[in-house]
Design a protein around this motif. Structure first.
Motif, short mmCIF file in Angstrom:
data_model
loop_
_atom_site.label_atom_id
_atom_site.label_comp_id
_atom_site.label_asym_id
_atom_site.label_seq_id
_atom_site.Cartn_x
_atom_site.Cartn_y
_atom_site.Cartn_z
N LYS A 189 5.27 4.16 -8.20
CA LYS A 189 3.77 5.84 -8.48
C LYS A 189 2.06 5.21 -8.80
N PRO A 190 1.32 5.60 -8.08
CA PRO A 190 0.23 5.39 -9.10
C PRO A 190 0.56 4.87 -10.10
N HIS A 191 -0.50 3.72 -10.71
CA HIS A 191 -0.68 4.08 -12.27
C HIS A 191 -1.79 4.38 -12.29
N ASN A 192 -2.76 4.87 -11.87
CA ASN A 192 -3.99 5.73 -12.06
C ASN A 192 -4.41 6.04 -11.34
N VAL A 193 -4.08 7.94 -11.46
CA VAL A 193 -4.21 8.97 -10.35
C VAL A 193 -6.13 9.39 -10.46
N PRO A 194 -6.24 9.36 -11.48
CA PRO A 194 -7.26 10.25 -11.39
C PRO A 194 -8.83 8.43 -11.02
N LEU A 195 -8.14 7.81 -10.52
CA LEU A 195 -8.91 6.58 -9.91
C LEU A 195 -8.83 6.53 -9.09
N THR A 196 -7.89 6.99 -8.00
CA THR A 196 -7.76 7.51 -6.42
C THR A 196 -7.89 8.89 -6.30
N LEU A 197 -7.93 9.68 -7.12
CA LEU A 197 -8.89 11.14 -6.88
C LEU A 197 -10.45 10.84 -6.92
N LEU A 198 -11.23 9.46 -8.25
CA LEU A 198 -12.55 9.48 -7.59
C LEU A 198 -13.07 8.88 -6.20
N GLY A 199 -11.91 8.08 -5.76
CA GLY A 199 -12.20 7.32 -4.64
C GLY A 199 -12.44 8.37 -3.69
N ALA A 200 -11.19 9.16 -3.48
CA ALA A 200 -11.39 10.15 -2.23
C ALA A 200 -12.48 10.72 -2.77
N ALA A 201 -12.88 10.91 -4.06
CA ALA A 201 -14.26 11.72 -4.31
C ALA A 201 -15.56 11.79 -3.65
N LEU A 202 -15.44 9.49 -3.35
CA LEU A 202 -16.61 8.72 -3.05
C LEU A 202 -16.42 9.04 -1.62
N LEU A 203 -15.12 8.84 -1.04
CA LEU A 203 -15.01 8.44 0.31
C LEU A 203 -15.63 10.07 0.69
N TRP A 204 -15.45 11.34 0.72
CA TRP A 204 -15.60 12.55 1.15
C TRP A 204 -17.03 12.45 1.17
N PHE A 205 -18.26 12.47 -0.35
CA PHE A 205 -19.04 11.84 0.03
C PHE A 205 -19.49 11.21 0.52
N GLY A 206 -19.20 9.89 0.38
CA GLY A 206 -20.31 9.05 2.12
C GLY A 206 -19.56 9.44 3.41
N TRP A 207 -19.06 10.47 3.82
CA TRP A 207 -18.35 10.64 5.02
C TRP A 207 -19.59 11.16 5.78
N PHE A 208 -20.65 12.09 5.13
CA PHE A 208 -21.41 12.53 5.46
C PHE A 208 -22.40 11.59 6.02
N GLY A 209 -22.46 10.44 5.62
CA GLY A 209 -23.43 9.56 6.34
C GLY A 209 -22.83 8.58 7.30
N PHE A 210 -21.26 8.46 6.96
CA PHE A 210 -20.50 8.24 8.36
C PHE A 210 -20.59 9.04 9.79
N ASN A 211 -20.47 10.00 9.30
CA ASN A 211 -19.93 11.50 10.40
C ASN A 211 -22.20 11.49 11.04
N ALA A 212 -22.49 11.98 9.77
CA ALA A 212 -23.55 12.71 10.36
C ALA A 212 -25.03 11.36 10.92
N GLY A 213 -24.61 10.36 9.99
CA GLY A 213 -26.14 9.46 9.61
C GLY A 213 -26.79 9.03 11.01
N ALA A 214 -25.62 9.13 12.28
CA ALA A 214 -26.26 8.47 13.50
C ALA A 214 -27.13 9.01 13.92
N GLU A 215 -26.97 10.72 13.71
CA GLU A 215 -28.28 11.61 14.01
C GLU A 215 -29.31 11.26 13.86
N TRP A 216 -29.56 10.11 12.70
CA TRP A 216 -31.47 9.73 12.29
C TRP A 216 -32.28 8.74 14.09
N LEU A 217 -30.93 8.71 14.24
CA LEU A 217 -31.56 8.09 15.47
C LEU A 217 -31.99 8.90 17.14
N SER A 218 -31.51 10.18 16.93
CA SER A 218 -31.70 11.40 17.96
C SER A 218 -33.21 11.75 17.65
#
Length: 412
Positions: A201-230
């Motif tokens: 079983k996961p040894h630290n569920v809050p750590l995993t949730l923190l990681g998912a939150a950071l991924l979702w936060f960063g994904w706006f740069g991942f997906n929308a980031g390239a728009e700076w070139l337009s």
């Protein structure tokens, strides 16, 4: 693209995407056992260090080609970015290089989840360097740098057809690439000791949730980031709402399947569903109406939740479900465009041609990455050894590999 506002968003997006790799480290780190958390997180941080250096030295030069028939760009064309730094437009050019580096980093880091709890760090870094060089750097050229995937539509249907592979932010280059490589490495390193459903079983569920939150936060740069070139960042609104909506729908889809199958909706399931939705919307974020993005998210949550069970039926030990989430989600999001891409999808006013190129591009990257990663991993395993000993695996590899403990509890 050289307006101050565009440049500011470019810097911000680069930082957001870079943050995603520590997010992966947290997400993966919480899922492994407590005595392997340092090892798991170091695999992501090691990828940051090595891939960033290689990208500056020669990776960026390899990521663009002059002809669709080229495998990759000349690695010595701008070695160490000496020419780019001396050009009049260096400010924008170098920011673009930095943004591209963050994609290369996270692609390779994602693979590590498939070999959690049983990989040596030195051989992992060797794999990172080789796979980045002949895996990610050329595929980036194929998809975004003038290569065969970028020109597949015109090659098959003519330059006037308007048909081109759609992969806005990396369904093929990032997720199918990483997922196929993860499958190959999981086969090379073999199963963990005692591999079965519920092995740990996961040894630290809050750590995993923190990681998912950071991924979702960063994904706006991942997906929308390239728009700076337009010029006007005209798609940033559509990309942002699709990144939000598809991810939210995927959470609901995943926890619904959990509830039906197991009687409970879990927080790890919600986090995994969020990542599945993010993966699926990555190639499609700029080319779907929001309603179709919601459907894609819901489908990704459902299908990826079902797909992660396949490793137990098929007998491959993908420790942290890189295959079930990234390969399956990446394939779903890329092929889905063939049916629902605005004005071109089969069911929204287009015809079958877009679907053909989406499938061909997905299949080409999948096969190449799987074979390449398998060969690299096998060569490393047969020479210097990739997997730790059974004794070290049972004990937990943090102390053996890194001389550290994730949780050093004392009476002081």
């Amino acid at each position: 693209m050289d307006a101050p506002g565009n440049i500011s968003w470019g810097v911000t997006a680069t930082a957001l995407v870079l943050l995603m790799t520590p997010g992966v480290a947290f997400f993966y780190g919480g899922l492994v056992k407590a005595k392997s958390v340092i090892s798991m997180m170091m695999m992501s941080f090691g990828a940051i260090g090595l891939i960033a250096v290689l990208w500056v030295l020669y990776g960026f030069s390899m990521s663009a080609v002059d002809s669709p028939l080229q495998f990759a760009g000349n690695p010595f064309a701008d070695f160490g970015l000496a020419e780019s730094a001396a050009e009049p437009g260096a400010n924008v050019a170098l920011l673009s290089v930095a943004y591209g580096a963050t994609f290369a980093i996270i692609t390779v880091a994602l693979i590590s989840g498939a070999i959690a709890d049983r990989a040596k760090f030195g051989p992992w870094l060797l794999f990172v360097g080789i796979f980045g060089t002949v895996g990610y750097f050329p595929i980036a050229a194929w998809v975004w740098g003038g290569g065969w995937i970028m020109n597949l539509g015109s090659a098959l249907f003519g330059e006037d057809s308007g048909i081109a592979v759609i992969d806005y932010a990396g369904g093929t280059a990032v997720h199918i690439n990483a997922g196929a490589a993860a499958l190959a490495l999981s086969l090379v390193l073999g199963k963990r000791i005692g591999f079965q459903k519920g092995i740990q079983k996961p040894h630290n569920v809050p750590l995993t949730l923190l990681g998912a939150a950071l991924l979702w936060f960063g994904w706006f740069g991942f997906n929308a980031g390239a728009e700076w070139l337009s010029e006007d960042m005209g798609k940033v609104g559509l990309i942002s709402i699709n990144t939000l909506g598809a991810t939210a729908a995927a959470i609901l889809g995943w926890i619904l399947i959990e509830k039906i199958k197991d009687g409970k909706a879990t927080s790890v399931g919600a986090a995994s569903g969020a990542v599945a939705g993010l993966v699926a919307i990555t190639p499609a974020c700029a080319n779907l109406a929001p309603g179709w993005a919601l459907l894609l998210g819901a489908l990704s949550g459902v299908l990826c939740a079902l797909a992660v069970e396949l490793k137990f039926r098929l007998g491959f030990d993908d420790s942290l479900d890189v295959v079930g989430i990234h390969l399956v989600g990446g394939l779903l999001g890329t092929v889905y465009l063939g049916f629902f891409a605005m004005e071109q999808g089969l069911f929204v006013g287009g015809d079958w041609r877009l679907l053909v190129v989406q499938v061909l591009a997905s299949g080409g990257v999948l096969i190449y990455s799987f074979v390449l990663a398998g060969l690299i991993g096998l060569a490393i395993e047969k020479t210097i050894g990739f997997r730790v000993t059974s004794e070290d695996e049972i004990a937990g590899i943090d102390l053996v590999v890194h001389g550290e403990e994730g949780y050093a509890l004392t009476d002081a």
